[in-house]
Design an enzyme around this catalytic site. Structure first.
Site, PDB file in Angstrom:
ATOM      1  N   HIS A 238      29.879 -33.546 -44.366  1.00 31.87           N
ATOM      2  CA  HIS A 238      30.590 -33.114 -45.575  1.00 31.87           C
ATOM      3  C   HIS A 238      31.294 -34.274 -46.289  1.00 31.87           C
ATOM      4  O   HIS A 238      31.188 -34.432 -47.501  1.00 31.87           O
ATOM      5  CB  HIS A 238      31.638 -32.048 -45.243  1.00 31.87           C
ATOM      6  N   LYS A 337      41.950 -31.023 -38.606  1.00 31.10           N
ATOM      7  CA  LYS A 337      42.206 -29.607 -38.368  1.00 31.10           C
ATOM      8  C   LYS A 337      43.689 -29.437 -38.052  1.00 31.10           C
ATOM      9  O   LYS A 337      44.329 -30.360 -37.586  1.00 31.10           O
ATOM     10  CB  LYS A 337      41.363 -29.118 -37.195  1.00 31.10           C
TER      11      LYS A 337
HETATM   12  C1  BG6 Z   1      31.871 -26.794 -40.799  1.00 28.99           C
HETATM   13  C2  BG6 Z   1      32.550 -27.420 -39.621  1.00 28.99           C
HETATM   14  O1  BG6 Z   1      30.690 -27.470 -41.102  1.00 28.99           O
HETATM   15  O2  BG6 Z   1      32.745 -26.854 -41.930  1.00 28.99           O
HETATM   16  C3  BG6 Z   1      33.850 -26.718 -39.324  1.00 28.99           C
HETATM   17  O3  BG6 Z   1      31.690 -27.347 -38.487  1.00 28.99           O
HETATM   18  C4  BG6 Z   1      34.724 -26.654 -40.553  1.00 28.99           C
HETATM   19  O4  BG6 Z   1      34.540 -27.349 -38.247  1.00 28.99           O
HETATM   20  C5  BG6 Z   1      33.955 -26.137 -41.769  1.00 28.99           C
HETATM   21  O5  BG6 Z   1      35.813 -25.793 -40.270  1.00 28.99           O
HETATM   22  C6  BG6 Z   1      34.757 -26.288 -43.036  1.00 28.99           C
HETATM   23  O6  BG6 Z   1      34.106 -25.644 -44.102  1.00 28.99           O
HETATM   24  P1  BG6 Z   1      34.914 -25.083 -45.353  1.00 28.99           P
HETATM   25  O7  BG6 Z   1      33.846 -24.580 -46.266  1.00 28.99           O
HETATM   26  O8  BG6 Z   1      35.823 -24.017 -44.839  1.00 28.99           O
HETATM   27  O9  BG6 Z   1      35.670 -26.246 -45.924  1.00 28.99           O
END
Ligand code: BG6
Length: 486
Positions: A238, A337
């Protein structure tokens, strides 16, 4: 819509899992409500649980009811008629054969779209099982979730398995951030406006900050997470995708190869952070007991029943892109987190004007422009500009910063905020891979991540504790650029 009309089976491996229930089944349902699923699309849940057809329909209904208070009965009737279930143990050939028989019964000679909502450890066996059962047909496609492997080597093994069964244009590697409206909007902001591009380089930008903070902890995913940590779970995919979209050169057009070629160039230009560099260019953290929004929350180790662990739940990095546009511009990346607030934000900090005509007595020091793109929780773009403070000027001009704010949440109030997976599923059904990650992209990202992970190992760099509900470890505070350009 350019969508295949050939009968298609959407086969969802991991259909009883969390992602399927929270995101995938609801996304498919909403697409169906909007009339965007092809008439002859069947949805086949596949998982180890020995559910029957009715059980799976009940599971799908519950997953929709958990998301919204009302379910349109007419739409549900149409959607539930698409649902089927096949128990599959991915380690045994018999499961794939039974699945094949069911698919043949539903749509003889139809195409298949396989969605692997499974741990990456299962990608290779599933590809082998599909091939052996004759299901990886020329017209079929496969969607896989991130992370693609645990490091470059395992990523290559997975990519090789995928490509032994499907051609690259039939492999859809999901990074759900690319399905988010605001992430796509980064391309629109940069390339549909003339304002930014001339300034979008080292001559005018001092640094870039990318933050992805979550308030949630690892929750029920400790087993997976402890093996991956924030670097592999969030930065490798991401965060680096966000960095790519900020840094890439203008693609010739918005097509899959043009966009992904430019992203790969960015990833390959990342300056390696290896060996002892990690001590100055990275921060690792792990949350300890704390409180979020007034509620006590347990620390990382306590969430796993007190099991000690050296896995990081927070990372901050100082990245550099070694090319003509960005050489010398730091990209500060951080994710964690159990932070004090949920926030996904990109800050582009411009340089100071070359000379202030307003004098420099301390009152009029000009604050350089700052573009802030907030992706979560609200969708907003704001540009901090200097203005004259109203008033008489006999003692000189007073200046202050004001923001031009564009709230996408307000501007598009009537639009339902879609689940990121809706766009991605629609694209995969239509065969458009632009918003999916190509194999070479995953490998370039892992190469850079592996250097950092090896540096941590070599220097025995342990995560520093931070209170749940804070902004991360103390060192991250001083490490993070405070937005004051040099
Ligand atoms: C996921 C991760 O790909 O993305 C998670 O494995 C994380 O750990 C999540 O919580 C976050 O996604 P978003 O869309 O809530 O920002």
């Amino acid at each position: 819509m350019n969508m295949t009309t050939k009968p298609t089976n959407f086969v969802l491996f991991g259909a009883t899992g969390d992602l399927s229930k929270r995101m995938l089944l609801p996304s498919l349902f909403y697409l169906d409500c909007d009339g965007l699923l092809p008439e002859n699309l069947a949805i086949v849940g596949a998982a180890r649980s020995s559910l029957n057809h009715e059980d799976f329909i009940a599971l799908a209904h519950k997953s929709l009811a958990d998301r919204s208070e009302t379910i349109d009965e007419k739409a549900w009737k149409r959607f539930s008629a698409r649902l089927h279930y096949s128990p599959v143990d991915v380690g045994a050939a018999s499961g794939f054969e039974a699945l094949g028989a069911l698919l043949d019964e539903i749509h003889p000679g139809g195409d298949h779209l396989f969605y692997l909502s499974l741990s990456p450890d299962f990608y290779t066996p599933v590809c082998a099982g599909l091939q052996a059962a004759g299901l990886a047909t020329a017209g079929s496609r496969i969607i896989v979730e991130k992370p693609i492997g645990h490091d470059l080597e395992s990523c290559r093994t997975i990519n090789a398995s995928l490509l032994s069964a499907f051609s690259e244009d039939r492999v859809f590697r999901i990074d759900h951030y690319l399905g988010k409206e605001t992430v796509q909007n980064l391309l629109a902001l940069r390339f549909a406006n003339i304002l930014f591009e001339p300034l979008w380089n080292k001559a005018h930008i001092d640094h870039v900050e990318i933050t992805v903070f979550e308030t949630v902890g690892v929750e029920g995913r400790w087993g997976y997470y402890d093996d991956y940590g924030a670097l592999r779970d969030m930065v490798q995919n991401h965060v680096l995708q966000l960095l790519c979209l900020v840094a890439l050169e203008a693609p010739a057009k918005l097509d899959a190869d043009a966009v992904r070629d430019e992203k790969v160039k960015v990833l390959r230009s990342l300056k390696p952070i290896t060996g002892h560099d990690v001590l100055t260019q990275t921060v690792r953290g792990q949350y300890a007991d704390g409180a979020i929004e007034g509620h006590d929350v347990p620390g990382y180790a306590r969430e796993a029943g007190g099991k000690p662990s050296d896995t990081e739940s927070f990372v901050a990095l100082r990245a550099e892109i070694e090319n003509w546009r960005w050489s010398g511009v730091p990209f500060y990346l951080r994710t964690g987190k159990r932070m004090g607030k949920r926030l996904t934000e990109i800050v582009v900090q411009f340089r100071a004007v070359p000379h202030s005509v307003f004098g420099g007595d301390g009152k009029n020091d000009l604050i350089p422009n700052r573009l802030t793109i907030t992706l979560q929780p609200e969708e907003q773009v704001s540009l901090a500009l200097m203005n004259k403070t109203p008033g008489l000027t006999e003692q000189g001009w007073r200046m202050n910063t004001l923001s031009l704010n564009l709230s996408l949440t307000d501007a598009f109030k009537t639009h339902r905020r879609r689940i990121a997976y809706e766009q991605l599923l629609l694209d995969a059904l239509g065969g458009n891979p632009t918003l999916f990650v190509r194999g070479d992209e995953t490998e370039a990202a892992w190469r850079w991540i592996d250097g950092i992970a090896a540096g941590w190992k070599q220097t025995r760099m342990k995560p520093e504790p931070y209170w749940a509900g804070s902004d991360g470890p103390d060192r991250a505070e001083s490490f993070w650029c405070k937005g004051q350009p040099k």
